[in-house]
Design an enzyme around this catalytic site. Structure first.
Site, PDB file in Angstrom:
ATOM      1  N   CYS A 106     -23.315  50.282  -2.627  1.00  0.00           N
ATOM      2  CA  CYS A 106     -23.051  48.847  -2.413  1.00  0.00           C
ATOM      3  C   CYS A 106     -23.366  48.396  -0.990  1.00  0.00           C
ATOM      4  CB  CYS A 106     -21.596  48.567  -2.724  1.00  0.00           C
ATOM      5  SG  CYS A 106     -21.083  49.333  -4.250  1.00  0.00           S
ATOM      6  N   HIS A 246     -19.655  42.182  -0.091  1.00  0.00           N
ATOM      7  CA  HIS A 246     -19.937  42.807  -1.375  1.00  0.00           C
ATOM      8  C   HIS A 246     -18.931  42.276  -2.394  1.00  0.00           C
ATOM      9  CE1 HIS A 246     -20.586  45.553  -4.582  1.00  0.00           C
ATOM     10  NE2 HIS A 246     -19.555  46.329  -4.308  1.00  0.00           N
ATOM     11  N   ASN A 276     -19.381  43.333 -10.279  1.00  0.00           N
ATOM     12  CA  ASN A 276     -19.830  44.129  -9.155  1.00  0.00           C
ATOM     13  C   ASN A 276     -21.246  44.622  -9.449  1.00  0.00           C
ATOM     14  OD1 ASN A 276     -20.409  46.244  -7.429  1.00  0.00           O
ATOM     15  ND2 ASN A 276     -18.289  46.964  -7.372  1.00  0.00           N
TER      16      ASN A 276
HETATM   17  O1  LIG Z   1      -5.872  46.236  -9.782  1.00  0.00           O
HETATM   18  C1  LIG Z   1      -6.292  47.304 -10.268  1.00  0.00           C
HETATM   19  O2  LIG Z   1      -5.650  48.009 -11.065  1.00  0.00           O
HETATM   20  C2  LIG Z   1      -7.654  47.801  -9.835  1.00  0.00           C
HETATM   21  C3  LIG Z   1      -7.548  48.317  -8.402  1.00  0.00           C
HETATM   22  C4  LIG Z   1      -8.848  48.921  -7.987  1.00  0.00           C
HETATM   23  N1  LIG Z   1      -9.964  47.995  -8.189  1.00  0.00           N
HETATM   24  C5  LIG Z   1     -11.115  48.209  -7.471  1.00  0.00           C
HETATM   25  C6  LIG Z   1     -11.139  49.125  -6.446  1.00  0.00           C
HETATM   26  C7  LIG Z   1     -12.335  49.325  -5.757  1.00  0.00           C
HETATM   27  C8  LIG Z   1     -13.443  48.605  -6.128  1.00  0.00           C
HETATM   28  C9  LIG Z   1     -14.739  48.823  -5.493  1.00  0.00           C
HETATM   29  C10 LIG Z   1     -15.775  49.338  -6.267  1.00  0.00           C
HETATM   30  C11 LIG Z   1     -16.995  49.585  -5.697  1.00  0.00           C
HETATM   31  C12 LIG Z   1     -18.086  50.167  -6.522  1.00  0.00           C
HETATM   32  O3  LIG Z   1     -19.254  49.438  -6.355  1.00  0.00           O
HETATM   33  C13 LIG Z   1     -17.239  49.271  -4.351  1.00  0.00           C
HETATM   34  C14 LIG Z   1     -16.217  48.743  -3.570  1.00  0.00           C
HETATM   35  C15 LIG Z   1     -14.961  48.527  -4.140  1.00  0.00           C
HETATM   36 CL1  LIG Z   1     -13.703  47.883  -3.164  1.00  0.00          CL
HETATM   37  C16 LIG Z   1     -13.352  47.694  -7.156  1.00  0.00           C
HETATM   38  N2  LIG Z   1     -12.202  47.504  -7.799  1.00  0.00           N
HETATM   39  C17 LIG Z   1     -10.057  47.268  -9.451  1.00  0.00           C
HETATM   40  C18 LIG Z   1      -8.720  46.711  -9.904  1.00  0.00           C
END
Ligand SMILES: O=C(O)C1CCN(c2ccc(-c3cc(CO)ccc3Cl)cn2)CC1
Length: 319
Positions: A106, A246, A276
């Site tokens: 990313c 991002h 994403n």
């Molecule tokens: O609230 C919850 O249970 C969940 C908690 C965790 N979450 C996340 C965590 C990390 C990412 C993420 C992913 C990438 C990959 O390209 C890069 C950068 C990030 Cl910060 C996306 N979402 C989703 C909801």
């Protein structure tokens, strides 16, 4: 700086995912801000990137012959070889351009801006930098913790060697935290041969993520990266007109805004529409903001990518 983007026509709403996994629009939108994503029905990363390249050339008036380089930032290439950038080079007939892929997940587009800037400071006059992904092929569509997060798309810029371009690039800050690399993996390729006897890594080809760890990394380390780039540019955070981060998760964007003590309306967002898209997310957001007039000439813009590696990249530009 010409900008363009391309996404597959197919839109998948959160509720449509209930057919494949135990999830809901309420859970997805409340925890991530995502309401839909564009998903390839057959288009490859090279297909999406070729469309972006053709748009950039048409908009700029330059021909493919005028290009010195093509960089594709991707974690979802069509092949290990040829590089997706080489496929694009062939399809647009950029016979004088050298072409290579850049793998920084990313942060790939931001890492690519640094590489392109340095190429243009040398003997290169014009090039394409495209972030392109078909992440839907790396998703386990039964795994609700990851499948709901990702989308497909491509976005890019045509950059030219000029005093204006040189002055547009302010400071950058690129970081890699390899020790946290196993918190976010995808596309593992196990060792297979008649001679392979050692146990291979337990990771698999599909996305696996320690969401809590990546969330903590993003909300702690991205503000620091932005502050380093701003300080190195002899500016202050309040001097930044817009932050294009991002597009991983709206709560993360809001948390970074809070840590930087900046109003959330400075943090542009389209995660609701695309999910994403990894290396494509910042250039898609940049193109939309340029086209809808949000970003104007002369404004100070902070571009930040963060994710697999784990990596962070921040580039300040005077648009
Ligand atoms: O609230 C919850 O249970 C969940 C908690 C965790 N979450 C996340 C965590 C990390 C990412 C993420 C992913 C990438 C990959 O390209 C890069 C950068 C990030 Cl910060 C996306 N979402 C989703 C909801």
């Amino acid at each position: 700086m010409q900008t363009a983007h391309e996404v597959p026509d197919k839109v998948v709403l959160n509720d449509e995912l209930k057919q494949y996994m135990d999830t809901s629009d309420e859970w997805i939108s409340s925890r991530t801000g995502i309401r839909q994503r564009h998903v390839s029905t057959g288009q490859t990363t090279a297909d999406l990137c070729t469309s972006v390249a053709q748009q950039l050339l048409a908009q700029s008036g330059w021909s493919a012959d005028d290009l010195d380089f093509i960089i594709v930032a991707t974690m979802s290439p069509d092949y290990m070889t040829p590089a997706t950038a080489a496929i694009v080079q062939n399809r647009i007939h950029a016979q004088h351009a050298f072409a290579f892929d850049l793998s920084a997940a990313c942060s790939g587009f931001i890492y690519g801006l640094r590489v392109a800037k340095d190429l243009l400071a040398g003997d290169c006059h014009r090039g394409l930098l495209i972030g392109g992904e078909v992440l839907s092929k790396l998703v386990d569509w039964q795994e609700r913790s990851t499948a709901v997060l990702f989308g497909d798309g491509a976005g890019g810029v045509l950059l030219e060697q000029s005093d204006e371009t040189a002055s547009q690039f302010l400071a950058s800050d690129l970081q890699t935290l390899g020790e946290l690399g196993d918190r976010l993996t995808a596309g593992y390729q196990p060792v297979t041969s008649p001679f392979a006897t050692d146990a291979t890594d337990p990771h698999q080809r599909y996305f696996e993520m320690d969401g809590r760890a990546v969330y903590k990394f993003a909300t702690h380390d991205v503000p620091r990266s932005i502050e380093r780039a701003v300080t190195a540019s002899s500016l202050m955070v309040k001097d930044v007109d817009y932050f294009l981060l991002h597009q991983a998760n709206q709560r993360i964007i809001d948390q970074i805004a809070k840590r930087l003590a900046q109003p959330t309306d400075k943090f542009l967002s389209n995660v609701a529409n695309y999910g994403n898209t990894s290396a494509a997310s910042v250039p898609i957001l940049l193109d939309e903001a340029v086209r809808n007039g949000t970003i104007q000439r002369g404004q100070t813009i902070a571009l930040s990518g963060f994710g697999g590696g784990l990596t962070i990249g921040t580039q300040l530009i005077q648009y």
